[in-house]
Motif scaffolding. Sequence first.
Motif, PDB file in Angstrom:
ATOM      1  N   ALA A  31       0.842  -1.195   0.000  1.00  0.00           N
ATOM      2  CA  ALA A  31       0.000   0.000   0.000  1.00  0.00           C
ATOM      3  C   ALA A  31       0.874   1.240   0.000  1.00  0.00           C
ATOM      4  CB  ALA A  31      -0.936   0.022   1.203  1.00  0.00           C
ATOM      5  N   ILE A  32       0.290   2.328  -0.521  1.00  0.00           N
ATOM      6  CA  ILE A  32       0.940   3.631  -0.528  1.00  0.00           C
ATOM      7  C   ILE A  32       0.046   4.595   0.242  1.00  0.00           C
ATOM      8  CG2 ILE A  32       1.845   5.518  -1.945  1.00  0.00           C
ATOM      9  CD1 ILE A  32       1.902   3.495  -4.296  1.00  0.00           C
ATOM     10  N   GLN A  33       0.610   5.279   1.221  1.00  0.00           N
ATOM     11  CA  GLN A  33      -0.113   6.320   1.946  1.00  0.00           C
ATOM     12  C   GLN A  33       0.373   7.684   1.451  1.00  0.00           C
ATOM     13  OE1 GLN A  33      -0.558   5.985   6.218  1.00  0.00           O
ATOM     14  NE2 GLN A  33       0.094   3.846   6.197  1.00  0.00           N
ATOM     15  N   ILE A  34      -0.571   8.540   1.080  1.00  0.00           N
ATOM     16  CA  ILE A  34      -0.235   9.869   0.582  1.00  0.00           C
ATOM     17  C   ILE A  34      -1.050  10.896   1.363  1.00  0.00           C
ATOM     18  CG2 ILE A  34      -0.225  11.422  -1.409  1.00  0.00           C
ATOM     19  CD1 ILE A  34      -0.101   8.964  -3.218  1.00  0.00           C
ATOM     20  N   ALA A  62       5.377   3.863   2.255  1.00  0.00           N
ATOM     21  CA  ALA A  62       5.104   2.568   1.627  1.00  0.00           C
ATOM     22  C   ALA A  62       4.950   1.532   2.733  1.00  0.00           C
ATOM     23  CB  ALA A  62       6.238   2.181   0.689  1.00  0.00           C
ATOM     24  N   GLN A  63       4.101   0.542   2.494  1.00  0.00           N
ATOM     25  CA  GLN A  63       3.936  -0.504   3.504  1.00  0.00           C
ATOM     26  C   GLN A  63       3.729  -1.865   2.855  1.00  0.00           C
ATOM     27  OE1 GLN A  63       0.388   1.205   5.466  1.00  0.00           O
ATOM     28  NE2 GLN A  63      -0.741  -0.611   4.804  1.00  0.00           N
ATOM     29  N   SER A  64       4.148  -2.898   3.560  1.00  0.00           N
ATOM     30  CA  SER A  64       3.825  -4.268   3.200  1.00  0.00           C
ATOM     31  C   SER A  64       2.548  -4.640   3.947  1.00  0.00           C
ATOM     32  CB  SER A  64       4.974  -5.203   3.598  1.00  0.00           C
ATOM     33  OG  SER A  64       5.092  -5.246   5.010  1.00  0.00           O
ATOM     34  N   ARG A  65       2.220  -5.895   3.988  1.00  0.00           N
ATOM     35  CA  ARG A  65       1.017  -6.308   4.710  1.00  0.00           C
ATOM     36  C   ARG A  65       1.120  -6.026   6.214  1.00  0.00           C
ATOM     37  NH1 ARG A  65      -3.102  -9.861   3.659  1.00  0.00           N
ATOM     38  NH2 ARG A  65      -2.101 -10.632   1.766  1.00  0.00           N
ATOM     39  N   THR A  66       2.337  -6.037   6.752  1.00  0.00           N
ATOM     40  CA  THR A  66       2.485  -5.996   8.202  1.00  0.00           C
ATOM     41  C   THR A  66       3.249  -4.793   8.759  1.00  0.00           C
ATOM     42  OG1 THR A  66       4.499  -7.345   8.049  1.00  0.00           O
ATOM     43  CG2 THR A  66       2.398  -8.503   8.363  1.00  0.00           C
ATOM     44  N   ARG A  67       3.892  -3.977   7.896  1.00  0.00           N
ATOM     45  CA  ARG A  67       4.737  -2.927   8.444  1.00  0.00           C
ATOM     46  C   ARG A  67       4.997  -1.830   7.416  1.00  0.00           C
ATOM     47  NH1 ARG A  67      10.152  -3.750   6.641  1.00  0.00           N
ATOM     48  NH2 ARG A  67      10.329  -5.677   5.417  1.00  0.00           N
ATOM     49  N   GLU A  97      -4.462  11.992  -2.561  1.00  0.00           N
ATOM     50  CA  GLU A  97      -4.393  11.651  -1.142  1.00  0.00           C
ATOM     51  C   GLU A  97      -5.139  10.352  -0.839  1.00  0.00           C
ATOM     52  OE1 GLU A  97      -4.272  14.971   1.978  1.00  0.00           O
ATOM     53  OE2 GLU A  97      -5.679  15.716   0.466  1.00  0.00           O
ATOM     54  N   GLY A  98      -4.700   9.688   0.216  1.00  0.00           N
ATOM     55  CA  GLY A  98      -5.397   8.491   0.673  1.00  0.00           C
ATOM     56  C   GLY A  98      -4.440   7.340   0.902  1.00  0.00           C
ATOM     57  N   VAL A  99      -5.019   6.203   1.271  1.00  0.00           N
ATOM     58  CA  VAL A  99      -4.271   4.956   1.417  1.00  0.00           C
ATOM     59  C   VAL A  99      -4.687   4.053   0.265  1.00  0.00           C
ATOM     60  CG1 VAL A  99      -3.714   3.008   2.904  1.00  0.00           C
ATOM     61  CG2 VAL A  99      -4.274   5.227   3.923  1.00  0.00           C
ATOM     62  N   HIS A 100      -3.734   3.667  -0.540  1.00  0.00           N
ATOM     63  CA  HIS A 100      -4.012   2.958  -1.783  1.00  0.00           C
ATOM     64  C   HIS A 100      -3.449   1.535  -1.692  1.00  0.00           C
ATOM     65  CE1 HIS A 100      -5.051   6.932  -3.334  1.00  0.00           C
ATOM     66  NE2 HIS A 100      -3.924   7.354  -2.813  1.00  0.00           N
ATOM     67  N   PHE A 101      -4.348   0.564  -1.541  1.00  0.00           N
ATOM     68  CA  PHE A 101      -3.960  -0.836  -1.385  1.00  0.00           C
ATOM     69  C   PHE A 101      -3.897  -1.536  -2.739  1.00  0.00           C
ATOM     70  CE2 PHE A 101      -5.761   0.232   2.741  1.00  0.00           C
ATOM     71  CZ  PHE A 101      -4.860  -0.344   3.615  1.00  0.00           C
ATOM     72  N   GLY A 102      -2.951  -2.457  -2.856  1.00  0.00           N
ATOM     73  CA  GLY A 102      -2.837  -3.204  -4.097  1.00  0.00           C
ATOM     74  C   GLY A 102      -1.882  -4.368  -3.958  1.00  0.00           C
TER      75      GLY A 102
END
Length: 219
Positions: A31-34, A62-67, A97-102
Motif C-alpha cells: 500500500a501507498i499512503q499519501i 510505503a507498507q507491506s502487509r504488516t509494516r 491523497e489516501g491509502v491505496h492498497f494493491g
Amino acid sequence: MAAHEFAPWPKTKRLFRDIVVTEKIDGTNAAIQISKVRDDELTATDAGRLTYVDRQWYGLSAQSRTRIITPGKTTDHYGFAGWVYDNAADLVCILGEGVHFGEWWGQGIQRRYDMPGKVFSLFNTDRWFKTGEDGLDSVATRAELSSLAGQIRAVPVLYSGTFREASVVNAIDTLHLKGSVAAPGFMNPEGICVYHTQTRNVFKVTLNNNDSGKWEAAA
C-alpha cells in the motif's frame, strides 16, 4: 447484579446485491499512503518521503502487509518502497491523497508471471475507472499518460453485477481454461477475489486444492 444492556441483532444484509469479481494476483500485498503536509510540519512529519507537487508538499509512506517499509536491502520488501520513493511525484499526481492498497507482483515475486519487471495493481477498481467532474479525468487516464504507464494498474475485473453463483464459477472456469488476464499467456493464475458491495467484504476462490469446484475435475 448489574442490569444487562439491550443487545440488538445486527441488520441482515442481502446476498443478491452487486459484486465485483477480480483476478487474484499472486504477488505481495502492499500500500501507498499519501497525505498533504503543511510547510510548518516539514521538520516534524514522519512521512517517509516528501515531494512537492503544484505548490503543495506531500508525504508518502510505503507498507507491506504488516509494516511500514523504506528503501534498503534490509528494510524494503521486493523493492516496493524504493519504487514508491523514486516515483513519488508521479504517484501523487496519479493517485492523490489516501491509502491505496494493491498487489506488488511480477519479476522475482511468487509466481513471477513470466514478467520482465514489477507492477503495482490497485484493488479499488471502482476508483481506478471513476471519472472526475470534467468527465475525462480518472486514475486510469492519469496513469496511462504518466511515466509510470504499465507499472501501475488495477486488478482485472472479470465480472461486475448482481451476485450469481454461475457468474463466479464462470470467472474461475475462464481463468482455468484461458490463463491469467493480468499477464496474458501465463497459464497458472492463482484465482479470484469477490467483493460484495453491500457487506464490503472480500472473498477468495483459488485454483488449488484449498477450494473445490468443477474446474478441478479436469485438472
